[in-house]
Design a protein around this motif. Structure first.
Motif, PDB file in Angstrom:
ATOM      1  N   MET A  39      28.156 128.982  53.220  1.00  0.00           N
ATOM      2  CA  MET A  39      26.911 129.323  53.926  1.00  0.00           C
ATOM      3  C   MET A  39      26.705 128.550  55.224  1.00  0.00           C
ATOM      4  SD  MET A  39      24.114 127.528  51.374  1.00  0.00           S
ATOM      5  CE  MET A  39      22.843 127.148  52.576  1.00  0.00           C
ATOM      6  N   ARG A  84      25.707 130.955  58.181  1.00  0.00           N
ATOM      7  CA  ARG A  84      24.407 131.610  57.978  1.00  0.00           C
ATOM      8  C   ARG A  84      23.255 130.629  58.039  1.00  0.00           C
ATOM      9  NH1 ARG A  84      24.379 135.613  52.913  1.00  0.00           N
ATOM     10  NH2 ARG A  84      22.229 135.734  53.577  1.00  0.00           N
ATOM     11  N   ALA A 128      21.116 130.868  52.258  1.00  0.00           N
ATOM     12  CA  ALA A 128      21.729 131.872  51.387  1.00  0.00           C
ATOM     13  C   ALA A 128      20.885 132.022  50.126  1.00  0.00           C
ATOM     14  CB  ALA A 128      23.153 131.470  51.013  1.00  0.00           C
TER      15      ALA A 128
END
Length: 128
Positions: A114, A117, A120
């Motif tokens: 993650m 990003r 998550a």
């Protein structure tokens, strides 16, 4: 309504029902003490700072912050969307962002895939 439209509607309904049922099964498979929510990870600027437990924060340790679990609690953090999981030790308080349930060290976030990003969806389950 044409035959093609009815078929498309039937397929959409079948997909919706099967997706809903799959989610229900997953929820029942999870421990009653499990939490679902969003995980994030610590910024590098916290490296070396003192955590709420009194330990220095280390981005390379498998640790995390949780709002209420006792320090020293081991939890398994799993991404339901990928199946990736990591076990971490709670040694800090947080996160302090609405909707998030756990803040992870960078090493733990890397194991969950993650980092790019930043957040998550996760399932947090107590191990001990």
């Amino acid at each position: 309504m044409g035959a093609m439209t009815r078929s498309a509607l039937a397929i959409c309904l079948a997909i919706s029902l099967s997706t809903g049922l799959a989610g229900t099964v997953q929820a029942h498979d999870a421990s009653p003490n499990a939490q679902r929510g969003v995980a994030s990870y610590y910024s590098d600027r916290f490296q070396g700072r003192t955590t709420a437990s009194g330990e220095p924060f280390d981005q390379q340790a498998l640790t995390a912050a949780h709002p209420s679990l006792p320090f020293g609690t081991r939890v398994r953090v799993t991404r339901p969307d990928t199946g990736n999981a990591v076990e971490v030790l709670i040694n800090d308080r947080g996160p302090f962002v609405k909707g998030r349930i756990i803040d992870l060290s960078k090493r733990a976030a890397r194991q969950l895939g993650m980092l790019h990003r930043g957040t998550a969806p996760v399932l947090v389950t107590r191990v001990d």
